[in-house]
Design a protein around this motif. Sequence first.
Motif, PDB file in Angstrom:
ATOM      1  N   GLN A  37    -112.757  -1.858 -32.857  1.00 43.28           N
ATOM      2  CA  GLN A  37    -112.603  -0.400 -32.984  1.00 43.28           C
ATOM      3  C   GLN A  37    -111.944  -0.032 -34.303  1.00 43.28           C
ATOM      4  N   GLN A  38    -110.980  -0.846 -34.730  1.00 42.98           N
ATOM      5  CA  GLN A  38    -110.344  -0.602 -36.025  1.00 42.98           C
ATOM      6  C   GLN A  38    -111.384  -0.659 -37.142  1.00 42.98           C
ATOM      7  N   HIS A  39    -112.233  -1.673 -37.073  1.00 40.22           N
ATOM      8  CA  HIS A  39    -113.277  -1.830 -38.080  1.00 40.22           C
ATOM      9  C   HIS A  39    -114.244  -0.646 -38.037  1.00 40.22           C
ATOM     10  N   TYR A  40    -114.599  -0.224 -36.832  1.00 35.38           N
ATOM     11  CA  TYR A  40    -115.547   0.884 -36.675  1.00 35.38           C
ATOM     12  C   TYR A  40    -114.984   2.181 -37.266  1.00 35.38           C
ATOM     13  N   LEU A  41    -113.724   2.464 -36.963  1.00 35.54           N
ATOM     14  CA  LEU A  41    -113.122   3.707 -37.445  1.00 35.54           C
ATOM     15  C   LEU A  41    -112.908   3.699 -38.958  1.00 35.54           C
ATOM     16  N   ARG A  43    -114.005   1.246 -41.388  1.00 28.26           N
ATOM     17  CA  ARG A  43    -115.071   0.757 -42.268  1.00 28.26           C
ATOM     18  C   ARG A  43    -116.396   1.486 -42.064  1.00 28.26           C
ATOM     19  N   VAL A  44    -116.744   1.751 -40.820  1.00 25.82           N
ATOM     20  CA  VAL A  44    -118.032   2.395 -40.537  1.00 25.82           C
ATOM     21  C   VAL A  44    -117.921   3.914 -40.658  1.00 25.82           C
ATOM     22  N   LEU A  45    -116.917   4.504 -39.992  1.00 16.80           N
ATOM     23  CA  LEU A  45    -116.752   5.954 -40.029  1.00 16.80           C
ATOM     24  C   LEU A  45    -115.949   6.436 -41.236  1.00 16.80           C
ATOM     25  N   ARG A  46    -115.302   5.506 -41.950  1.00 19.59           N
ATOM     26  CA  ARG A  46    -114.533   5.821 -43.154  1.00 19.59           C
ATOM     27  C   ARG A  46    -113.348   6.739 -42.868  1.00 19.59           C
ATOM     28  N   LEU A  47    -112.707   6.568 -41.722  1.00 15.73           N
ATOM     29  CA  LEU A  47    -111.507   7.339 -41.430  1.00 15.73           C
ATOM     30  C   LEU A  47    -110.298   6.670 -42.074  1.00 15.73           C
ATOM     31  N   ASN A  48    -109.350   7.484 -42.505  1.00 16.37           N
ATOM     32  CA  ASN A  48    -108.131   6.984 -43.112  1.00 16.37           C
ATOM     33  C   ASN A  48    -106.930   7.300 -42.228  1.00 16.37           C
ATOM     34  N   ALA A  49    -105.790   6.717 -42.552  1.00 13.09           N
ATOM     35  CA  ALA A  49    -104.558   7.002 -41.819  1.00 13.09           C
ATOM     36  C   ALA A  49    -104.317   8.511 -41.796  1.00 13.09           C
ATOM     37  N   GLY A  50    -104.006   9.035 -40.616  1.00 14.46           N
ATOM     38  CA  GLY A  50    -103.762  10.464 -40.469  1.00 14.46           C
ATOM     39  C   GLY A  50    -104.984  11.271 -40.083  1.00 14.46           C
ATOM     40  N   ASP A  51    -106.170  10.660 -40.174  1.00 16.62           N
ATOM     41  CA  ASP A  51    -107.381  11.377 -39.777  1.00 16.62           C
ATOM     42  C   ASP A  51    -107.452  11.496 -38.253  1.00 16.62           C
ATOM     43  N   ARG A  52    -108.070  12.548 -37.817  1.00 14.44           N
ATOM     44  CA  ARG A  52    -108.166  12.808 -36.379  1.00 14.44           C
ATOM     45  C   ARG A  52    -109.561  12.472 -35.857  1.00 14.44           C
ATOM     46  N   PHE A  53    -109.610  12.090 -34.583  1.00 16.92           N
ATOM     47  CA  PHE A  53    -110.875  11.821 -33.917  1.00 16.92           C
ATOM     48  C   PHE A  53    -110.698  12.091 -32.429  1.00 16.92           C
ATOM     49  N   ILE A  54    -111.787  12.073 -31.701  1.00 18.08           N
ATOM     50  CA  ILE A  54    -111.739  12.277 -30.254  1.00 18.08           C
ATOM     51  C   ILE A  54    -111.831  10.933 -29.560  1.00 18.08           C
ATOM     52  N   TRP A  62    -110.646  13.335 -22.270  1.00 18.65           N
ATOM     53  CA  TRP A  62    -110.779  13.387 -23.727  1.00 18.65           C
ATOM     54  C   TRP A  62    -109.415  13.690 -24.331  1.00 18.65           C
ATOM     55  N   TRP A  63    -109.149  13.115 -25.503  1.00 19.95           N
ATOM     56  CA  TRP A  63    -107.919  13.416 -26.230  1.00 19.95           C
ATOM     57  C   TRP A  63    -108.224  13.593 -27.707  1.00 19.95           C
ATOM     58  N   LEU A  64    -107.456  14.464 -28.339  1.00 21.10           N
ATOM     59  CA  LEU A  64    -107.442  14.522 -29.795  1.00 21.10           C
ATOM     60  C   LEU A  64    -106.437  13.486 -30.262  1.00 21.10           C
ATOM     61  N   ALA A  65    -106.887  12.550 -31.098  1.00 28.23           N
ATOM     62  CA  ALA A  65    -106.027  11.444 -31.527  1.00 28.23           C
ATOM     63  C   ALA A  65    -105.956  11.393 -33.048  1.00 28.23           C
ATOM     64  N   GLN A  66    -104.875  10.783 -33.533  1.00 26.04           N
ATOM     65  CA  GLN A  66    -104.655  10.673 -34.980  1.00 26.04           C
ATOM     66  C   GLN A  66    -104.417   9.214 -35.338  1.00 26.04           C
ATOM     67  N   LEU A  67    -105.184   8.719 -36.303  1.00 23.41           N
ATOM     68  CA  LEU A  67    -105.116   7.316 -36.690  1.00 23.41           C
ATOM     69  C   LEU A  67    -103.790   7.006 -37.376  1.00 23.41           C
ATOM     70  N   SER A  68    -103.187   5.898 -36.978  1.00 24.13           N
ATOM     71  CA  SER A  68    -101.885   5.520 -37.537  1.00 24.13           C
ATOM     72  C   SER A  68    -102.029   4.938 -38.945  1.00 24.13           C
ATOM     73  N   ALA A  69    -100.894   4.791 -39.618  1.00 24.30           N
ATOM     74  CA  ALA A  69    -100.900   4.236 -40.980  1.00 24.30           C
ATOM     75  C   ALA A  69    -101.378   2.796 -40.997  1.00 24.30           C
TER      76      ALA A  69
END
Length: 261
Positions: A37-41, A43-54, A62-69
């Motif tokens: 999942q870390q790789h997917y978020l 590397r694949v989705l190109r999300l960075n620390a602080g970005d939000r996703f569902i 369902w939750w609104l979540a924020q990627l950690s540093a």
Amino acid sequence: MENSIELTSTQLSRLQRLAIAPSQLQFSTRIVLEREQQHYLSRVLRLNAGDRFISMDGQGHWWLAQLSASLDSATILQPIHVERELPIDVTLIVALPKTGFDDIVRQTTELGVATLMPTITERTLLKPSAQKLTRWRRIAKEAAEQSERLFVPTIVDPISFDKAVNETRQLWRRYICLARGEGTHLLDRLAEIPADTPNRATGTIAIAIGPEGGWTAREIDTAIAARFEPVSLGRRILRTLTAPMAALSVAAAAFERKIGN
């Protein structure tokens, strides 16, 4: 959690979605991400620390979540309340085709199936392996993410038709689809149900879809003896790959129209 964040439907549609296992949730505030999942978020989705996703657990949350540093976890910011499911649960009993069951899993998940029962009939040629079942469940999970489902459908171990009939005896309404327009159309049967009746609290409907070559006379008799109602999906002969989607589309249209969706 921080103060409630108001999200419009457009904003929600732009957020990436990730299905998690309930065991990944810690203290209702943090999600521990698996390496894949870390790789997917990141590397694949190109999300960075602080970005939000569902994030969704496949069990209605369902939750609104924020990627950690560190990218190995996410903070839950708030729950998200949406309604994406059909107003009633639909179980599809589907005779296994020689090929193409992957597509049946994917498309019926998109259309809202609650439970999928891969079924071995007298004319079934495929005997699926355990690896196939694992693959189908993964496809259902991915399709649930894509179609913004609250629940990931249950896919049971392949079973005989007789056992499938027996295991669905207690369901609220049961139908067996016959070829060549035999019987009343499924839509007409569902239209007879009062508008204030269909909801997931009242029960589940089961729809049985036959194999290539159709049901045997014995199988039809077995289903009718178990109070399955013979129904038609129209005058044309549908392939085993097409019929599940047609049946589920009819059910979705019938029930969602009753509640005004």
